[in-house]
Structures are given as structure tokens and as C-alpha cells.
Design an enzyme around this catalytic site. Structure first.
Site, PDB file in Angstrom:
ATOM      1  CE  LYS A 120       7.903   3.304  -7.444  1.00 24.91           C
ATOM      2  NZ  LYS A 120       8.966   4.032  -6.221  1.00 24.91           N
ATOM      3  CG  ASP A 138       9.178   1.344  -2.038  1.00 29.14           C
ATOM      4  OD1 ASP A 138       9.637   0.602  -1.491  1.00 29.14           O
ATOM      5  OD2 ASP A 138       8.515   2.184  -1.059  1.00 29.14           O
TER       6      ASP A 138
END
Length: 225
Positions: A120, A138
Site C-alpha cells: 500500500k 486502504d
């Protein structure tokens, strides 16, 4: 969502925010990397509050290392998991100097090799700093993708891969920002603001909520009937 729904969905988000940006504050690629690394399980507001003081005294790998562990922790102690994040950040600064001349690499494998930098974080840096059409999934994006029917998936990676397949190419560079901001301010976890949502017309959740009760799918009883 159908392809037509997805086109309308992103065209509407684009009209609302033609130039979406991260809410993390930074003035260099290195500052961005630091801010994203610190943002895990923390709010952007909280990270910005800490990094304003940190970057005022140390905003390069060399300067961060010069602070030492205790000095760095003192600047970021208001952020969750600050002890482990401080250790990761110091180790990352050492690797940046040893392997990359102090610069943040524009390469996924090299980014993910840095301590505390996962997929991420790497996606955020590649997208925000270098303009690559990545998708940093997320909790907000994961929720929006599943709730709306845009790109359902059971894991962040599944959602990421589905989004990369389903989002029209012209929207990909900014899609991650639109989805995060939509999840943060409108499609909230506990109480989505469907009545204020500009894309509710194409959202599975909103359309299901508007159906008459008799037309909604029945939930199975606990006894299985």
C-alpha cells in the site's frame, strides 16, 4: 456495477474534484515516503501534526538518522505504533543512503524492500510522487469498492486487482484519491451519508436500501430456514 455505471461513477467524482490530492503534507518525495510510512493505523491529521515539527528539523535521510531513535520517537510519539515506526524509518533511511544514494526509488520491488514499506505504501508513493496509475487499497477504498459493487474482493490485493481491471484508464491516476476521500467523508464505515452522496445512483448499497422491503433479498434465519 456495470461498465456504464463505473463510467458515470468516476465522471461524477471527477466533476466534484477535478484535481484530487493526498491530505498528507509533504514537500519532497522523501517527506511523502516518511508521511505514508507513519500513516499506518493513524489519521492524516495526526500524521501532519507530527511531521510539521519533524520536517522542520529533519527532512532528509541523513538528518533523520542524526536524530537517533530517542530523538525521532520524541517527534512522532503522538502517532500510533510510534516505537516500531521509528525503528522502521531509521532502517529505511540507512538503506536509502546505502543502496539509492539517499533518493527514493521509483521501483515497486525496491520500495517494498524498505523496512515498514508494504504494498500500500509503495502504491501511494508511486502514484502521488511519480504519477503512476497504481491503486493503494486502504480501509476506505476496501469499503467503498465492496459496498458500492465497484470492485468486490475479500482481500486488499483482490480489490486492488479488480479496480485496476475495472476503472477506465483515463481515471486511474486519480481514482485512488477519489475513492479515499469519498470513503473518508461520505461513504463512512458506520453511517454512510447516502442522502448526500453524488454517486448513489450507481451504488449497489444505496440502490438496495431504496428497494421496497418486499423486494429485498431475505436473510436466512438462524435455524437455516
Amino acid at each position: 456495477m456495470t461498465p456504464r455505471d463505473i463510467e458515470a461513477f468516476f465522471a461524477t467524482l471527477q466533476a466534484e474534484r477535478p484535481h484530487p490530492q493526498t491530505e498528507l503534507e509533504y514537500t519532497s518525495v522523501f517527506e511523502l515516503l516518511v508521511a505514508v510510512l507513519l500513516s499506518a493505523q493513524a489519521t492524516d491529521v495526526g500524521v501532519n501534526r507530527a511531521t510539521r515539527g519533524l520536517f522542520a528539523v529533519a527532512n532528509t535521510p541523513e538528518a533523520i538518522l542524526a536524530l537517533g531513535l530517542e530523538g525521532l520517537q520524541a517527534h512522532i510519539r503522538t502517532i500510533g505504533l510510534y516505537r516500531s515506526k521509528a525503528r522502521h524509518l531509521l532502517a529505511t533511511c540507512r538503506l536509502l543512503l546505502e543502496r539509492h544514494g539517499g533518493a527514493v526509488p521509483r521501483n515497486r520491488d525496491a520500495l517494498e524492500a524498505l523496512p515498514g514499506v508494504g504494498r500500500k505504501t509503495a502504491n501511494v508513493v508511486l502514484n502521488v510522487a511519480f504519477g503512476e496509475p497504481t491503486m493503494a487499497v486502504d480501509t476506505h477504498i476496501f469499503r467503498v469498492a465492496n459496498r458500492t459493487g465497484l470492485a468486490p474482493g475479500q482481500t486488499p490485493l483482490q480489490v486492488e486487482q479488480a479496480l485496476l481491471r475495472r476503472v477506465p484508464p483515463r481515471y486511474l491516476e486519480d481514482a485512488h484519491h477519489w475513492l479515499i476521500l469519498h470513503g473518508r467523508y461520505v461513504c463512512k464505515a458506520r453511517a454512510p451519508l447516502c442522502g448526500q452522496c453524488s454517486v448513489a445512483a450507481w451504488c449497489d448499497h444505496a440502490r438496495s436500501s431504496r428497494r421496497p422491503a418486499a423486494q429485498r433479498p431475505r436473510r436466512p434465519r438462524s435455524d437455516g430456514r
